[in-house]
Design a protein around this motif. Sequence first.
Motif, PDB file in Angstrom:
ATOM      1  N   GLU A 263       7.849 -14.128   3.302  1.00 41.95           N
ATOM      2  CA  GLU A 263       6.773 -14.450   2.318  1.00 41.95           C
ATOM      3  C   GLU A 263       6.394 -13.233   1.812  1.00 41.95           C
ATOM      4  O   GLU A 263       6.410 -12.137   2.499  1.00 41.95           O
ATOM      5  N   ALA A 264       6.057 -13.146   0.283  1.00 42.30           N
ATOM      6  CA  ALA A 264       5.767 -11.907  -0.193  1.00 42.30           C
ATOM      7  C   ALA A 264       4.399 -12.411  -1.007  1.00 42.30           C
ATOM      8  O   ALA A 264       4.291 -13.697  -1.435  1.00 42.30           O
ATOM      9  N   TYR A 265       3.195 -11.700  -1.034  1.00 41.34           N
ATOM     10  CA  TYR A 265       1.927 -12.144  -1.725  1.00 41.34           C
ATOM     11  C   TYR A 265       1.772 -10.935  -2.825  1.00 41.34           C
ATOM     12  O   TYR A 265       1.813 -10.001  -2.716  1.00 41.34           O
ATOM     13  N   ARG A 266       1.036 -11.451  -3.969  1.00 42.99           N
ATOM     14  CA  ARG A 266       0.436 -10.828  -4.816  1.00 42.99           C
ATOM     15  C   ARG A 266      -1.028 -11.326  -5.209  1.00 42.99           C
ATOM     16  O   ARG A 266      -0.999 -12.391  -5.424  1.00 42.99           O
ATOM     17  N   VAL A 267      -1.934 -10.482  -5.497  1.00 43.53           N
ATOM     18  CA  VAL A 267      -3.181 -10.738  -6.018  1.00 43.53           C
ATOM     19  C   VAL A 267      -3.722  -9.762  -7.025  1.00 43.53           C
ATOM     20  O   VAL A 267      -3.659  -8.429  -6.531  1.00 43.53           O
TER      21      VAL A 267
ATOM     22  N   GLY B  41      -1.200  -7.196 -16.473  1.00 46.01           N
ATOM     23  CA  GLY B  41      -1.642  -7.490 -14.977  1.00 46.01           C
ATOM     24  C   GLY B  41      -1.428  -6.386 -14.023  1.00 46.01           C
ATOM     25  O   GLY B  41      -0.307  -5.529 -14.170  1.00 46.01           O
ATOM     26  N   VAL B  42      -2.269  -5.978 -13.295  1.00 53.61           N
ATOM     27  CA  VAL B  42      -2.233  -4.974 -12.119  1.00 53.61           C
ATOM     28  C   VAL B  42      -2.870  -5.672 -10.838  1.00 53.61           C
ATOM     29  O   VAL B  42      -3.835  -6.502 -10.761  1.00 53.61           O
ATOM     30  N   GLY B  43      -2.417  -5.164  -9.610  1.00 52.14           N
ATOM     31  CA  GLY B  43      -2.921  -5.695  -8.404  1.00 52.14           C
ATOM     32  C   GLY B  43      -2.213  -5.127  -7.243  1.00 52.14           C
ATOM     33  O   GLY B  43      -1.493  -4.201  -6.935  1.00 52.14           O
ATOM     34  N   TYR B  44      -2.660  -5.928  -6.044  1.00 51.05           N
ATOM     35  CA  TYR B  44      -2.004  -5.679  -4.636  1.00 51.05           C
ATOM     36  C   TYR B  44      -0.997  -6.387  -4.496  1.00 51.05           C
ATOM     37  O   TYR B  44      -0.973  -7.751  -4.587  1.00 51.05           O
TER      38      TYR B  44
ATOM     39  N   ARG C 232       4.480  -7.641   1.653  1.00 50.83           N
ATOM     40  CA  ARG C 232       5.486  -8.452   2.397  1.00 50.83           C
ATOM     41  C   ARG C 232       5.306  -8.549   3.649  1.00 50.83           C
ATOM     42  O   ARG C 232       5.411  -7.514   4.169  1.00 50.83           O
ATOM     43  N   SER C 233       5.584  -9.638   4.024  1.00 52.83           N
ATOM     44  CA  SER C 233       5.270 -10.210   5.562  1.00 52.83           C
ATOM     45  C   SER C 233       6.328  -9.710   6.580  1.00 52.83           C
ATOM     46  O   SER C 233       6.156  -9.306   7.445  1.00 52.83           O
ATOM     47  N   ILE C 234       7.793  -9.747   5.853  1.00 51.87           N
ATOM     48  CA  ILE C 234       8.823  -9.594   6.698  1.00 51.87           C
ATOM     49  C   ILE C 234       8.885  -7.962   7.505  1.00 51.87           C
ATOM     50  O   ILE C 234       9.380  -7.868   8.601  1.00 51.87           O
ATOM     51  N   ASP C 235       8.467  -7.201   6.704  1.00 54.19           N
ATOM     52  CA  ASP C 235       8.483  -5.638   7.215  1.00 54.19           C
ATOM     53  C   ASP C 235       7.060  -4.968   6.947  1.00 54.19           C
ATOM     54  O   ASP C 235       6.790  -3.881   7.195  1.00 54.19           O
ATOM     55  N   LYS C 236       6.096  -5.919   6.867  1.00 52.54           N
ATOM     56  CA  LYS C 236       4.754  -5.423   6.645  1.00 52.54           C
ATOM     57  C   LYS C 236       4.239  -4.241   5.652  1.00 52.54           C
ATOM     58  O   LYS C 236       3.598  -3.319   6.130  1.00 52.54           O
ATOM     59  N   THR C 237       5.187  -4.320   4.796  1.00 57.83           N
ATOM     60  CA  THR C 237       4.916  -3.190   3.597  1.00 57.83           C
ATOM     61  C   THR C 237       3.788  -3.663   2.560  1.00 57.83           C
ATOM     62  O   THR C 237       3.487  -5.050   2.395  1.00 57.83           O
ATOM     63  N   LYS C 238       3.059  -2.877   2.065  1.00 62.66           N
ATOM     64  CA  LYS C 238       2.020  -2.957   1.165  1.00 62.66           C
ATOM     65  C   LYS C 238       2.078  -2.092  -0.185  1.00 62.66           C
ATOM     66  O   LYS C 238       2.761  -1.061  -0.057  1.00 62.66           O
ATOM     67  N   GLY C 239       1.572  -2.608  -1.023  1.00 56.57           N
ATOM     68  CA  GLY C 239       1.598  -1.684  -2.505  1.00 56.57           C
ATOM     69  C   GLY C 239       0.875  -2.252  -3.442  1.00 56.57           C
ATOM     70  O   GLY C 239       0.021  -3.173  -3.410  1.00 56.57           O
TER      71      GLY C 239
ATOM     72  N   ASP D 276       6.201  -1.547  -9.538  1.00 58.87           N
ATOM     73  CA  ASP D 276       5.768  -1.752  -8.532  1.00 58.87           C
ATOM     74  C   ASP D 276       6.222  -0.821  -7.221  1.00 58.87           C
ATOM     75  O   ASP D 276       7.188  -0.338  -7.386  1.00 58.87           O
ATOM     76  N   ASN D 277       5.360  -0.810  -6.253  1.00 60.26           N
ATOM     77  CA  ASN D 277       5.797   0.082  -4.951  1.00 60.26           C
ATOM     78  C   ASN D 277       5.191  -0.529  -3.760  1.00 60.26           C
ATOM     79  O   ASN D 277       4.060  -1.568  -3.749  1.00 60.26           O
ATOM     80  N   LEU D 278       5.817  -0.373  -2.711  1.00 60.16           N
ATOM     81  CA  LEU D 278       5.904  -0.907  -1.621  1.00 60.16           C
ATOM     82  C   LEU D 278       6.024  -0.035  -0.194  1.00 60.16           C
ATOM     83  O   LEU D 278       6.909   1.083  -0.414  1.00 60.16           O
ATOM     84  N   SER D 279       5.008   0.226   0.910  1.00 63.88           N
ATOM     85  CA  SER D 279       5.599   1.209   1.867  1.00 63.88           C
ATOM     86  C   SER D 279       4.828   0.610   3.065  1.00 63.88           C
ATOM     87  O   SER D 279       3.909  -0.316   3.107  1.00 63.88           O
ATOM     88  N   GLY D 280       5.205   1.058   4.218  1.00 63.13           N
ATOM     89  CA  GLY D 280       4.745   0.803   5.434  1.00 63.13           C
ATOM     90  C   GLY D 280       5.258   1.475   6.587  1.00 63.13           C
ATOM     91  O   GLY D 280       6.179   2.451   6.330  1.00 63.13           O
ATOM     92  N   LYS D 281       4.832   1.309   7.806  1.00 60.59           N
ATOM     93  CA  LYS D 281       5.212   2.140   8.794  1.00 60.59           C
ATOM     94  C   LYS D 281       6.605   1.718   9.119  1.00 60.59           C
ATOM     95  O   LYS D 281       6.980   0.691   9.222  1.00 60.59           O
TER      96      LYS D 281
END
Length: 176
Positions: free
Chosen positions: A78-82, A103-106, A109-116, A145-150
């Motif tokens: 899954e991936a989410y945007r709000v 539109g702008v927001g947060y 993505r659940s599979i690799d726990k990335t946020k952006g 868009d951008n995504l990053s995570g540990k």
Amino acid sequence: MKKLLVAVVLLVTTMMSAQKGSILLGGNVGFSSEKIGDDKYENFEFSPKVGYQFTDKWTLGVEGSILNYKESGSKTKEAYRVGAFTRYSMPLSELFSFYADLGVGYQERSIDKTKGVYAGLTPGLFINMKKGFGLNFNIGGIGYDNLSGKGTPREQRFGFNFGESITFGISKNFGL
């Protein structure tokens, strides 16, 4: 059946023409399926919008998106945007109106726990059929868009896809 799926992929979008003091309800539904060799990929997306039209030309609101995607042999991811959006509408005649959504927001993505974050600008054309019913068309937009995570490399995307895709929808204006 595939032609029906292609029509769904082109989008069923519900949007309303701008009218001061009314509520804009809308969203997108999309599905795609792709097979490459023995691998199969499926995507399903639902993206609702709710806004308040505070003038005849300007709307502010919230938007969201839920995306489920699956590769053959793996679990659904899954991936989410709000976020928030603003719309500027400009009547060209009683029949046609031009609009642009920003539109702008947060996003997450659940599979690799990335946020952006994400941002997008989408122009479109509204055709007023009668009694508040209408059709919406757009041919792409500009997005970032951008995504990053540990433990995962940072992802950044910027692009425009004018003429690459066409979306259309049916809409109804509900006044307050």
